[in-house]
Scaffold this motif. Structure first.
Motif, PDB file in Angstrom:
ATOM      1  N   MET A   1       0.952  -1.129   0.070  1.00  0.00           N
ATOM      2  CA  MET A   1       0.093   0.000   0.175  1.00  0.00           C
ATOM      3  C   MET A   1       1.026   1.349  -0.147  1.00  0.00           C
ATOM      4  N   TYR A   2       0.882   2.042  -0.907  1.00  0.00           N
ATOM      5  CA  TYR A   2       1.651   3.448  -1.138  1.00  0.00           C
ATOM      6  C   TYR A   2       0.516   4.395  -0.718  1.00  0.00           C
ATOM      7  N   ASP A   3       1.327   5.678  -0.486  1.00  0.00           N
ATOM      8  CA  ASP A   3       0.511   7.013  -0.224  1.00  0.00           C
ATOM      9  C   ASP A   3      -0.118   7.416  -1.683  1.00  0.00           C
ATOM     10  N   VAL A   4       0.898   7.255  -2.637  1.00  0.00           N
ATOM     11  CA  VAL A   4       0.470   7.832  -3.950  1.00  0.00           C
ATOM     12  C   VAL A   4       1.091   6.884  -5.135  1.00  0.00           C
ATOM     13  N   THR A   5       0.559   6.517  -6.024  1.00  0.00           N
ATOM     14  CA  THR A   5       1.000   6.106  -7.287  1.00  0.00           C
ATOM     15  C   THR A   5       0.773   7.380  -8.464  1.00  0.00           C
ATOM     16  N   ILE A   6       1.926   7.448  -8.881  1.00  0.00           N
ATOM     17  CA  ILE A   6       2.119   8.269 -10.011  1.00  0.00           C
ATOM     18  C   ILE A   6       2.534   7.511 -11.267  1.00  0.00           C
ATOM     19  N   ILE A   7       1.432   7.891 -12.191  1.00  0.00           N
ATOM     20  CA  ILE A   7       1.331   7.224 -13.505  1.00  0.00           C
ATOM     21  C   ILE A   7       1.890   7.925 -14.715  1.00  0.00           C
ATOM     22  N   GLY A   8       2.959   7.759 -15.076  1.00  0.00           N
ATOM     23  CA  GLY A   8       3.772   8.744 -16.227  1.00  0.00           C
ATOM     24  C   GLY A   8       4.981   9.166 -15.836  1.00  0.00           C
ATOM     25  N   MET A   9       6.118   8.940 -16.721  1.00  0.00           N
ATOM     26  CA  MET A   9       7.493   9.459 -16.222  1.00  0.00           C
ATOM     27  C   MET A   9       7.926  10.607 -17.125  1.00  0.00           C
ATOM     28  N   GLY A  10       7.196  11.320 -17.393  1.00  0.00           N
ATOM     29  CA  GLY A  10       7.541  12.814 -18.199  1.00  0.00           C
ATOM     30  C   GLY A  10       7.874  13.908 -17.052  1.00  0.00           C
ATOM     31  N   PRO A  11       7.958  15.110 -17.566  1.00  0.00           N
ATOM     32  CA  PRO A  11       8.264  16.188 -16.806  1.00  0.00           C
ATOM     33  C   PRO A  11       7.334  16.340 -15.391  1.00  0.00           C
ATOM     34  N   LYS A  24       7.371  13.152   2.343  1.00  0.00           N
ATOM     35  CA  LYS A  24       7.604  11.736   3.046  1.00  0.00           C
ATOM     36  C   LYS A  24       6.350  10.683   2.856  1.00  0.00           C
ATOM     37  N   LEU A  25       5.791  11.151   1.662  1.00  0.00           N
ATOM     38  CA  LEU A  25       4.769  10.101   0.976  1.00  0.00           C
ATOM     39  C   LEU A  25       5.511   9.008   0.395  1.00  0.00           C
ATOM     40  N   SER A  26       4.974   7.630   0.862  1.00  0.00           N
ATOM     41  CA  SER A  26       5.460   6.585   0.091  1.00  0.00           C
ATOM     42  C   SER A  26       4.924   6.733  -1.389  1.00  0.00           C
ATOM     43  N   THR A  27       5.899   6.478  -2.289  1.00  0.00           N
ATOM     44  CA  THR A  27       5.516   6.853  -3.750  1.00  0.00           C
ATOM     45  C   THR A  27       5.826   5.795  -4.882  1.00  0.00           C
ATOM     46  N   VAL A  28       5.203   5.346  -5.858  1.00  0.00           N
ATOM     47  CA  VAL A  28       5.488   4.401  -6.810  1.00  0.00           C
ATOM     48  C   VAL A  28       5.237   5.307  -8.019  1.00  0.00           C
ATOM     49  N   LEU A  29       6.315   5.031  -8.951  1.00  0.00           N
ATOM     50  CA  LEU A  29       6.271   5.743 -10.064  1.00  0.00           C
ATOM     51  C   LEU A  29       6.143   4.768 -11.309  1.00  0.00           C
ATOM     52  N   ILE A  30       5.251   4.677 -12.025  1.00  0.00           N
ATOM     53  CA  ILE A  30       5.003   3.595 -13.082  1.00  0.00           C
ATOM     54  C   ILE A  30       4.830   4.268 -14.553  1.00  0.00           C
ATOM     55  N   GLY A  31       5.488   3.788 -15.456  1.00  0.00           N
ATOM     56  CA  GLY A  31       5.632   4.309 -16.809  1.00  0.00           C
ATOM     57  C   GLY A  31       6.237   3.389 -17.876  1.00  0.00           C
ATOM     58  N   GLU A  32       5.908   3.530 -19.330  1.00  0.00           N
ATOM     59  CA  GLU A  32       6.683   2.731 -20.093  1.00  0.00           C
ATOM     60  C   GLU A  32       7.939   3.404 -20.637  1.00  0.00           C
ATOM     61  N   LYS A  33       7.907   4.688 -20.635  1.00  0.00           N
ATOM     62  CA  LYS A  33       9.095   5.510 -21.170  1.00  0.00           C
ATOM     63  C   LYS A  33       9.530   6.479 -20.378  1.00  0.00           C
ATOM     64  N   TYR A  34      10.813   6.363 -19.728  1.00  0.00           N
ATOM     65  CA  TYR A  34      11.241   7.246 -18.935  1.00  0.00           C
ATOM     66  C   TYR A  34      11.606   8.738 -19.494  1.00  0.00           C
ATOM     67  N   GLY A  35      10.993   9.735 -19.197  1.00  0.00           N
ATOM     68  CA  GLY A  35      11.150  11.147 -19.401  1.00  0.00           C
ATOM     69  C   GLY A  35       9.955  11.325 -20.667  1.00  0.00           C
ATOM     70  N   GLY A  36       9.208  10.563 -21.218  1.00  0.00           N
ATOM     71  CA  GLY A  36       7.946  11.045 -21.861  1.00  0.00           C
ATOM     72  C   GLY A  36       8.682  11.449 -23.160  1.00  0.00           C
ATOM     73  N   GLN A  37       7.828  12.687 -23.519  1.00  0.00           N
ATOM     74  CA  GLN A  37       8.418  13.518 -24.938  1.00  0.00           C
ATOM     75  C   GLN A  37       9.649  14.092 -24.609  1.00  0.00           C
ATOM     76  N   MET A  38       9.857  14.744 -23.459  1.00  0.00           N
ATOM     77  CA  MET A  38      11.100  15.046 -23.048  1.00  0.00           C
ATOM     78  C   MET A  38      12.269  14.403 -23.628  1.00  0.00           C
ATOM     79  N   ALA A  39      12.188  13.173 -23.622  1.00  0.00           N
ATOM     80  CA  ALA A  39      13.470  12.219 -23.707  1.00  0.00           C
ATOM     81  C   ALA A  39      13.791  12.546 -25.193  1.00  0.00           C
ATOM     82  N   THR A  40      13.014  12.768 -26.069  1.00  0.00           N
ATOM     83  CA  THR A  40      13.256  12.880 -27.534  1.00  0.00           C
ATOM     84  C   THR A  40      12.976  14.430 -28.220  1.00  0.00           C
TER      85      THR A  40
END
Length: 302
Positions: A1-11, A24-40
């Motif tokens: 159980m997390y405090d927050v789930t963040i979906i998406g790895m863009g800015p 201090k929120l327990s956080t899980v970051l989920i995504g397919e592409k690290y950086g999103g559109q910023m990466a390219t």
């Protein structure tokens, strides 16, 4: 159980992760592409603190910040968010599930397709949606860029330095920022074709041409190009929130100024939301707001 789930790895998602972890929120970051559109992304000239910085370089600086905090990172495609016993359950394509008290959706947008014959069949074989990634593959060749906005003219700017000739095809006149237009308008190896729609993209194993139709006369013409860069905008990545969060007519998640959505405890930030401006700096700011909103929400829960 997390405090927050963040979906998406863009800015938006990366900034939200930093702000959530700092609270201090327990956080899980989920995504397919690290950086999103910023990466390219090509050179960024409107991010405060930098006169000029390339997208991957800016992403690296975001990543340095995230690495300082205990954020759990998960690579995967989210297929569904649901509510169960007052909690949010996020499910990925490989069957994993993550439960959290709040959720922040920051999945951004994906390139819009032309839906022209030949487009899907020749994707990766001359049809591209990323000039930053693929422009070097077309050195000395003749190419077409479809679109008339910032993304299209940024692609054209990258290509005029590499390709033999660049045809920029759009339904209406260019609507890009003046600073981008100024960079390409006088290029000797660029042809501006306004008032044309794409009929089909031709080729067997590789792209050999693109067929256009004049909106004024209906006349068709074929350009013998070896590459087609599709830059006609993007669509929000919101399939997985269907039935849970309210969307607007564009398919974006409706948000209030504090990033709250139609469901208490669910927030949205960046290009996937209904905020009017789609910029890296705006997405980052919205990500911070969403994380702070999630923190306030949790404080008020018994």
């Amino acid at each position: 159980m997390y405090d927050v789930t963040i979906i998406g790895m863009g800015p938006a998602g990366l900034t939200a992760a930093v702000y959530a972890a700092r609270k201090k929120l327990s956080t899980v970051l989920i995504g397919e592409k690290y950086g999103g559109q910023m990466a390219t992304a090509p050179g960024v000239e409107n991010y405060m603190g930098f006169q000029y910085i390339e997208g991957p370089e800016l992403l690296a600086k975001f990543e340095e910040n995230v690495e300082k905090y205990p954020v759990v990172r998960v690579e995967g495609r989210v297929v569904k968010i649901g509510r169960q016993n007052g909690q949010f359950v996020t499910r990925t394509a490989d069957g994993r599930e993550f439960s959290s008290r709040t959720v922040i959706v920051a999945t951004g947008k994906v390139p819009r397709r032309l839906n022209a014959p030949g487009e899907r069949e020749l994707t990766g074989r001359g049809v591209s949606y990323c000039a930053v990634c693929d422009a070097p593959l077309f050195a000395g060749m003749e190419v077409a860029v479809v679109g008339g906005g910032n993304a299209a003219l940024s692609a054209a700017y990258d290509l005029i330095k590499i390709a033999k000739h660049v045809h920029v095809i759009s339904l209406e006149d260019w609507i890009a920022d003046p600073v981008i237009i100024d960079k390409v308008k006088d290029a000797p190896n660029l042809t501006k074709l306004v008032g044309y729609e794409t009929v089909r993209i031709e080729g067997e194993d590789r792209v050999t041409g693109i067929v256009l139709r004049s909106l004024a006369t209906g006349e068709e013409k074929k350009l013998p190009v070896q590459g087609v860069f599709v830059e006609v905008g993007s669509v929000p990545s919101t399939d997985f929130v269907d039935g849970l969060l309210e969307l607007n007519e564009k398919g974006e998640i409706k948000v209030e100024c504090d990033c709250t959505t139609s469901v208490p405890g669910a927030f949205a930030a960046g290009d996937v939301s209904s905020i009017p401006e789609k910029q890296v700096i705006v997405a980052a700011g919205e990500g911070a707001k969403a994380a702070l909103g999630a923190y306030r929400y949790l404080l008020n829960q018994k």
